[in-house]
Design a protein around this motif. Structure first.
Motif, PDB file in Angstrom:
ATOM      1  N   VAL A 112       0.866  -1.186   0.000  1.00  0.00           N
ATOM      2  CA  VAL A 112       0.000   0.000   0.000  1.00  0.00           C
ATOM      3  C   VAL A 112       0.899   1.231   0.000  1.00  0.00           C
ATOM      4  CG1 VAL A 112      -1.647   1.318   1.414  1.00  0.00           C
ATOM      5  CG2 VAL A 112      -1.856  -1.174   1.229  1.00  0.00           C
ATOM      6  N   ARG A 113       0.588   2.209  -0.841  1.00  0.00           N
ATOM      7  CA  ARG A 113       1.421   3.421  -0.825  1.00  0.00           C
ATOM      8  C   ARG A 113       0.804   4.453   0.122  1.00  0.00           C
ATOM      9  NH1 ARG A 113       0.413   5.649  -7.054  1.00  0.00           N
ATOM     10  NH2 ARG A 113      -1.628   6.549  -6.640  1.00  0.00           N
ATOM     11  N   GLU A 114       1.694   5.199   0.796  1.00  0.00           N
ATOM     12  CA  GLU A 114       1.240   6.110   1.853  1.00  0.00           C
ATOM     13  C   GLU A 114       0.374   7.231   1.311  1.00  0.00           C
ATOM     14  OE1 GLU A 114       4.263   7.623   4.417  1.00  0.00           O
ATOM     15  OE2 GLU A 114       4.873   5.590   5.005  1.00  0.00           O
ATOM     16  N   ARG A 115       0.752   7.725   0.118  1.00  0.00           N
ATOM     17  CA  ARG A 115       0.110   8.914  -0.472  1.00  0.00           C
ATOM     18  C   ARG A 115      -1.415   8.853  -0.468  1.00  0.00           C
ATOM     19  NH1 ARG A 115       0.206  10.049  -6.294  1.00  0.00           N
ATOM     20  NH2 ARG A 115       1.765   8.414  -6.554  1.00  0.00           N
ATOM     21  N   ASP A 116      -1.985   7.723  -0.895  1.00  0.00           N
ATOM     22  CA  ASP A 116      -3.447   7.662  -1.014  1.00  0.00           C
ATOM     23  C   ASP A 116      -4.038   6.341  -0.524  1.00  0.00           C
ATOM     24  OD1 ASP A 116      -2.609   5.969  -2.987  1.00  0.00           O
ATOM     25  OD2 ASP A 116      -3.366   7.164  -4.654  1.00  0.00           O
ATOM     26  N   GLY A 117      -3.205   5.514   0.111  1.00  0.00           N
ATOM     27  CA  GLY A 117      -3.731   4.264   0.677  1.00  0.00           C
ATOM     28  C   GLY A 117      -4.069   3.212  -0.367  1.00  0.00           C
ATOM     29  N   ARG A 118      -3.711   3.483  -1.622  1.00  0.00           N
ATOM     30  CA  ARG A 118      -3.986   2.474  -2.650  1.00  0.00           C
ATOM     31  C   ARG A 118      -2.757   1.585  -2.859  1.00  0.00           C
ATOM     32  NH1 ARG A 118      -6.750   5.621  -7.560  1.00  0.00           N
ATOM     33  NH2 ARG A 118      -5.113   7.100  -7.090  1.00  0.00           N
ATOM     34  N   HIS A 119      -2.988   0.413  -3.425  1.00  0.00           N
ATOM     35  CA  HIS A 119      -1.904  -0.558  -3.606  1.00  0.00           C
ATOM     36  C   HIS A 119      -1.100  -0.251  -4.865  1.00  0.00           C
ATOM     37  CE1 HIS A 119      -4.602  -2.647  -0.871  1.00  0.00           C
ATOM     38  NE2 HIS A 119      -3.627  -3.484  -0.588  1.00  0.00           N
ATOM     39  N   GLU A 120       0.207  -0.422  -4.751  1.00  0.00           N
ATOM     40  CA  GLU A 120       1.032  -0.388  -5.956  1.00  0.00           C
ATOM     41  C   GLU A 120       0.817  -1.699  -6.690  1.00  0.00           C
ATOM     42  OE1 GLU A 120       5.024   0.939  -5.395  1.00  0.00           O
ATOM     43  OE2 GLU A 120       4.404   2.132  -3.663  1.00  0.00           O
ATOM     44  N   LEU A 121       0.817  -1.636  -7.989  1.00  0.00           N
ATOM     45  CA  LEU A 121       0.542  -2.851  -8.762  1.00  0.00           C
ATOM     46  C   LEU A 121       1.172  -2.759 -10.145  1.00  0.00           C
ATOM     47  CD1 LEU A 121      -1.801  -1.803 -10.894  1.00  0.00           C
ATOM     48  CD2 LEU A 121      -3.295  -2.148  -8.948  1.00  0.00           C
ATOM     49  N   VAL A 122       1.200  -3.893 -10.800  1.00  0.00           N
ATOM     50  CA  VAL A 122       1.547  -3.943 -12.226  1.00  0.00           C
ATOM     51  C   VAL A 122       0.447  -4.762 -12.885  1.00  0.00           C
ATOM     52  CG1 VAL A 122       3.184  -4.729 -13.971  1.00  0.00           C
ATOM     53  CG2 VAL A 122       4.032  -3.809 -11.810  1.00  0.00           C
ATOM     54  N   THR A 123      -0.127  -4.195 -13.935  1.00  0.00           N
ATOM     55  CA  THR A 123      -1.233  -4.891 -14.589  1.00  0.00           C
ATOM     56  C   THR A 123      -1.148  -4.735 -16.103  1.00  0.00           C
ATOM     57  OG1 THR A 123      -3.652  -5.106 -14.642  1.00  0.00           O
ATOM     58  CG2 THR A 123      -2.790  -2.886 -14.370  1.00  0.00           C
ATOM     59  N   VAL A 124      -1.703  -5.702 -16.804  1.00  0.00           N
ATOM     60  CA  VAL A 124      -1.871  -5.581 -18.260  1.00  0.00           C
ATOM     61  C   VAL A 124      -3.359  -5.421 -18.500  1.00  0.00           C
ATOM     62  CG1 VAL A 124      -1.643  -6.720 -20.493  1.00  0.00           C
ATOM     63  CG2 VAL A 124       0.159  -6.977 -18.763  1.00  0.00           C
ATOM     64  N   MET A 125      -3.729  -4.263 -19.016  1.00  0.00           N
ATOM     65  CA  MET A 125      -5.144  -3.980 -19.269  1.00  0.00           C
ATOM     66  C   MET A 125      -5.426  -4.046 -20.765  1.00  0.00           C
ATOM     67  SD  MET A 125      -6.103  -1.025 -16.543  1.00  0.00           S
ATOM     68  CE  MET A 125      -4.539  -0.207 -16.395  1.00  0.00           C
ATOM     69  N   GLN A 126      -6.478  -4.770 -21.093  1.00  0.00           N
ATOM     70  CA  GLN A 126      -6.847  -4.957 -22.498  1.00  0.00           C
ATOM     71  C   GLN A 126      -8.339  -4.641 -22.657  1.00  0.00           C
ATOM     72  OE1 GLN A 126      -5.235  -6.126 -25.700  1.00  0.00           O
ATOM     73  NE2 GLN A 126      -7.153  -5.047 -26.051  1.00  0.00           N
ATOM     74  N   SER A 127      -8.654  -3.718 -23.565  1.00  0.00           N
ATOM     75  CA  SER A 127     -10.062  -3.398 -23.837  1.00  0.00           C
ATOM     76  C   SER A 127     -10.712  -4.495 -24.654  1.00  0.00           C
ATOM     77  CB  SER A 127     -10.163  -2.083 -24.608  1.00  0.00           C
ATOM     78  OG  SER A 127      -9.565  -1.048 -23.873  1.00  0.00           O
ATOM     79  N   LEU A 128     -12.020  -4.617 -24.483  1.00  0.00           N
ATOM     80  CA  LEU A 128     -12.801  -5.636 -25.194  1.00  0.00           C
ATOM     81  C   LEU A 128     -13.891  -4.984 -26.047  1.00  0.00           C
ATOM     82  CD1 LEU A 128     -13.518  -8.323 -22.442  1.00  0.00           C
ATOM     83  CD2 LEU A 128     -11.691  -8.335 -24.167  1.00  0.00           C
ATOM     84  N   THR A 129     -14.424  -5.762 -26.987  1.00  0.00           N
ATOM     85  CA  THR A 129     -15.525  -5.257 -27.816  1.00  0.00           C
ATOM     86  C   THR A 129     -16.837  -5.152 -27.036  1.00  0.00           C
ATOM     87  OG1 THR A 129     -15.753  -7.530 -28.590  1.00  0.00           O
ATOM     88  CG2 THR A 129     -14.639  -5.992 -30.069  1.00  0.00           C
ATOM     89  N   LEU A 130     -16.896  -5.688 -25.828  1.00  0.00           N
ATOM     90  CA  LEU A 130     -18.057  -5.478 -24.965  1.00  0.00           C
ATOM     91  C   LEU A 130     -17.973  -4.063 -24.403  1.00  0.00           C
ATOM     92  CD1 LEU A 130     -20.428  -6.408 -23.087  1.00  0.00           C
ATOM     93  CD2 LEU A 130     -18.674  -7.211 -21.494  1.00  0.00           C
ATOM     94  N   GLY A 131     -19.019  -3.225 -24.641  1.00  0.00           N
ATOM     95  CA  GLY A 131     -18.924  -1.850 -24.152  1.00  0.00           C
ATOM     96  C   GLY A 131     -20.270  -1.199 -23.929  1.00  0.00           C
ATOM     97  N   ASP A 132     -20.281  -0.140 -23.111  1.00  0.00           N
ATOM     98  CA  ASP A 132     -21.470   0.695 -22.934  1.00  0.00           C
ATOM     99  C   ASP A 132     -21.537   1.687 -24.097  1.00  0.00           C
ATOM    100  OD1 ASP A 132     -21.756  -0.557 -20.488  1.00  0.00           O
ATOM    101  OD2 ASP A 132     -20.931   1.113 -19.314  1.00  0.00           O
ATOM    102  N   GLN A 133     -22.749   2.222 -24.353  1.00  0.00           N
ATOM    103  CA  GLN A 133     -22.887   3.317 -25.319  1.00  0.00           C
ATOM    104  C   GLN A 133     -23.108   4.586 -24.513  1.00  0.00           C
ATOM    105  OE1 GLN A 133     -22.729   2.489 -28.722  1.00  0.00           O
ATOM    106  NE2 GLN A 133     -22.392   4.691 -29.007  1.00  0.00           N
TER     107      GLN A 133
END
Ligand SMILES: C[C@@](CO)(OP(=O)(O)O)[C@H](O)COP(=O)(O)OP(=O)(O)OC[C@H]1O[C@@H](n2ccc(N)nc2=O)[C@H](O)[C@@H]1O
Ligand SMILES: Nc1ncnc2c1ncn2[C@@H]1O[C@H](COP(=O)(O)OP(=O)(O)O)[C@@H](O)[C@H]1O
Length: 313
Positions: free
Chosen positions: A26-47
């Motif tokens: 967890v990082r002190e600045r905002d209490g959120r976790h440091e992480l490494v992720t691979v994000m991939q968009s999908l053809t499923l989506g909102d309009q």
């Protein structure tokens, strides 16, 4: 005073999957976790449509959002408010109309996708807000919003808001198996910490190693592809612990032939990777026979996915 720019504009807000999600301290600045992720968009989506407000749109005075299926404070409306404050855009009130297709609180970043789409639409209509400002606004709205501002394939680090954008998309097709229940992201991170107390937290140095290995794989000259050894979701045990259905859904996906089956982000959606859409569709047919709520989506990215069109106001 800026001009009214009374046009109505529309775009798709794609869901994302995390092909990898490794979580550190967890990082002190905002209490959120440091992480490494691979994000991939999908053809499923909102309009998502941004248009001048009409009588009968409901809500309080000012900008309003209509988003059937989602109650309470809407991240898309917060994005428009932040955009107006940062740019001084003072055109008459707008209505945001959202057709929700991304399952809610399901680990697919639907709220972040809508917020990213509204930032794109508002910048397009107003002519205000450069790329750096939009990125800053997105990061203030949530860890997933910067990626959703420019959907596609990216490596996320920091708390997920810092991005290394990659060209191309991951190969194959994805079966999205909906759980039909919601899971709070904050609750999953909390449970992860409790479970992690026993096993030990990944260090910053370990995260740096993951980021380097993934970047070498995804930013080289070859079409992007991730070996199984780099596909891990550290939030999976916590999601399964909070919602045992998640664990059985991972097994169901394996049972219908997924090459790789995993929890999507913080869950409870699970995803199965297949070589192509045809095989994914065959797996979905089998899941449907079994009463499951599943669909096929394919990785997407680039200009085509964030295209903006004008629609009748
Ligand atoms: C897990 C991921 C994976 O992409 O997304 P989802 O699968 O939920 O969509 C993200 O890390 C979620 O991103 P997002 O949903 O934007 O989270 P935020 O609004 O920034 O934070 C919601 C809460 O989740 C926790 N949180 C989020 C991100 C992070 N790096 N560390 C955290 O600990 C915090 O408790 C925070 O208050
Ligand atoms: N436009 C939106 N779409 C979906 N959820 C939204 C939206 N705005 C706010 N929310 C709230 O955000 C929370 C997380 O939803 P969502 O973004 O769909 O899931 P996740 O964070 O798991 O990817 C939900 O509790 C929901 O009520």
């Amino acid at each position: 005073m800026s001009a009214d720019h009374g046009t109505a504009v529309s775009t798709v807000a794609p869901a994302k999957v995390n092909a990898t999600l490794v979580v550190g301290p967890v990082r002190e600045r905002d209490g959120r976790h440091e992480l490494v992720t691979v994000m991939q968009s999908l053809t499923l989506g909102d309009q998502v449509v941004l248009r001048p407000r009409r009588d009968g749109d409901g809500g309080e005075d000012g900008d309003v959002v209509r988003c059937p299926g989602v109650g309470g404070d809407n991240l898309a409306l917060r994005a428009l408010t932040a955009f107006r404050q940062a740019t001084g855009w003072d055109a008459p009130p707008r209505t945001i109309d959202i057709v929700k297709r991304i399952p809610v609180a399901a680990g697919m970043a639907g709220g972040s996708a809508d917020a990213g789409a509204v930032l794109r639409l508002a910048a397009h209509v107003s002519g205000l807000g450069d790329a750096a400002l939009l990125q800053e606004l997105a990061a203030a709205l949530g860890s997933d919003v910067p990626h959703q501002l420019r959907p596609g394939l990216a490596i996320g680090h920091g708390a997920g808001e810092q991005l290394i954008r990659c060209s191309g998309v991951l190969p194959g097709a994805v079966v999205v198996l909906r759980a039909g229940v919601e899971l709070s992201t904050a609750a999953v991170y909390r449970r992860h910490d409790e479970l992690d107390a026993a096993t030990g937290t990944r260090t910053r140095a370990a995260l740096d190693g993951w980021r380097e290995r993934i970047a070498q794989t995804l930013t080289g000259p070859a079409p992007p592809s991730l070996p199984d050894a780099l596909c891990v979701n550290d939030l999976e045990p916590a999601a399964v612990d909070l919602c045992p259905l998640v664990g059985s859904n991972v097994e169901r996906l394996r049972g219908v032939g997924a090459q790789r089956a995993m929890v999507c982000g913080s869950g409870p959606t699970t995803i199965g990777w297949f070589v192509d859409a045809e095989r994914a569709q065959a797996a979905v047919a089998r899941l449907h026979e079994d009463g499951a709520d599943a669909l096929v989506a394919v990785p997407t990215g680039g200009a085509a996915v964030s295209t903006i069109i004008e629609v009748p106001a």
